[in-house]
Scaffold this active site. Structure first.
Site, PDB file in Angstrom:
ATOM      1  N   CYS A 139       0.842  -1.193   0.000  1.00  0.00           N
ATOM      2  CA  CYS A 139       0.000   0.000   0.000  1.00  0.00           C
ATOM      3  C   CYS A 139       0.884   1.253   0.000  1.00  0.00           C
ATOM      4  O   CYS A 139       1.525   1.539  -0.999  1.00  0.00           O
ATOM      5  CB  CYS A 139      -0.989  -0.042   1.154  1.00  0.00           C
TER       6      CYS A 139
ATOM      7  N   HIS B 152      -3.116  -5.752   0.687  1.00  0.00           N
ATOM      8  CA  HIS B 152      -2.559  -6.013   2.023  1.00  0.00           C
ATOM      9  C   HIS B 152      -2.524  -7.509   2.350  1.00  0.00           C
ATOM     10  O   HIS B 152      -3.460  -8.030   2.964  1.00  0.00           O
ATOM     11  CB  HIS B 152      -3.402  -5.310   3.080  1.00  0.00           C
TER      12      HIS B 152
ATOM     13  N   GLU C 229      -0.878  -8.810   4.650  1.00  0.00           N
ATOM     14  CA  GLU C 229      -0.730  -8.946   6.107  1.00  0.00           C
ATOM     15  C   GLU C 229      -2.058  -8.844   6.845  1.00  0.00           C
ATOM     16  O   GLU C 229      -2.138  -9.164   8.044  1.00  0.00           O
ATOM     17  CB  GLU C 229       0.249  -7.882   6.642  1.00  0.00           C
TER      18      GLU C 229
END
Length: 239
Positions: free
Chosen positions: A88, A178, A180
């Site tokens: 990002c 993302h 994560e």
């Protein structure tokens, strides 16, 4: 000794989460540094670099005075060929440093689980290639990479955003999405902020949970593929 990966956290609320766990399980030493606490001036013996997200532009130095140091680390990694993963904001930092273009509050915002489609180059890539034709990934952004750096390999797109992933050189990967972030996080996002962007939080959370198994497996494969790049770089540096 385990290869060290330097992880830059741009927001205390947006740390490495499951990505950090997966990198550690893959045999790496995860060295997390929070930007506002200060970043190192150089990579040192780090064999990998991860740049996380945050609600900033990559050159918002007045808001985030650590960004010049983050950009310098990125430039060093690019010059030395150190494996790097930008997520990002981190991906936007890579675009900025490598000569691309990032625009604030531009285009169609994305939030929740979004289907990412790999390009031909993405399917052949040693990191993005583990996604096959694509996978659902968690998104939450209003800013956008509008022009790739010169010579970058375009690796993935979504229905609304062309530049979901790209690679600069041989070992620097930039993601708009993302890996994560797991689906369960969506239910905790700011409901009013989502509403201003035209999203219903409950609907986003439910849709994300529907693809959670696929998302988690794909995100873990991506993390493990990046960890392989870090280990190989570390082994090459020692030989």
């Amino acid at each position: 000794m385990a290869a060290r990966v330097l992880v830059v956290t741009n927001s205390r609320e947006s740390g490495p989460r499951r990505l950090g766990e997966w990198l550690a399980e893959a045999g790496l030493e995860v060295d997390e540094r929070v930007g506002e606490d200060g970043l190192p001036g150089e990579l040192g013996d780090a064999a990998g670099l991860v740049l996380l997200g945050g609600g900033l532009m990559p050159d918002a130095d007045d808001e985030a005075p650590w960004l010049p140091a983050e950009r310098a680390l990125t430039a060093e990694a690019l010059e030395r060929g150190v494996p790097t993963l930008g997520i990002c904001l981190g991906g936007q930092v890579i675009a900025h440093v490598a000569g691309g273009e990032v625009r604030a509050d531009y285009g169609t915002p994305e939030s929740g689980a979004v289907r990412i489609e790999t390009t031909d180059a993405g399917r052949a890539d040693p990191v993005l290639g583990v996604l096959g034709d694509g996978a659902h990934m968690i998104e939450n952004h209003v800013d956008q990479i509008t022009q790739l750096p010169p010579g970058a390999a375009h690796l993935a797109r979504s229905a609304d955003v062309a530049h979901q992933a790209f690679r600069v050189g041989e070992r620097m990967w930039a993601l708009q999405f993302h890996p994560e972030v797991g689906a369960e996080r969506v239910a905790n996002w700011d409901e009013s902020a989502l509403g201003r962007k035209g999203f219903d939080r409950d609907a986003l959370a439910a849709a994300a949970l529907e693809v959670d198994t696929e998302n988690t497996a794909a995100a873990r494969r991506l993390a493990e593929a990046f960890a392989r790049q870090v280990r190989e770089f570390a082994e090459g540096s020692q030989s």
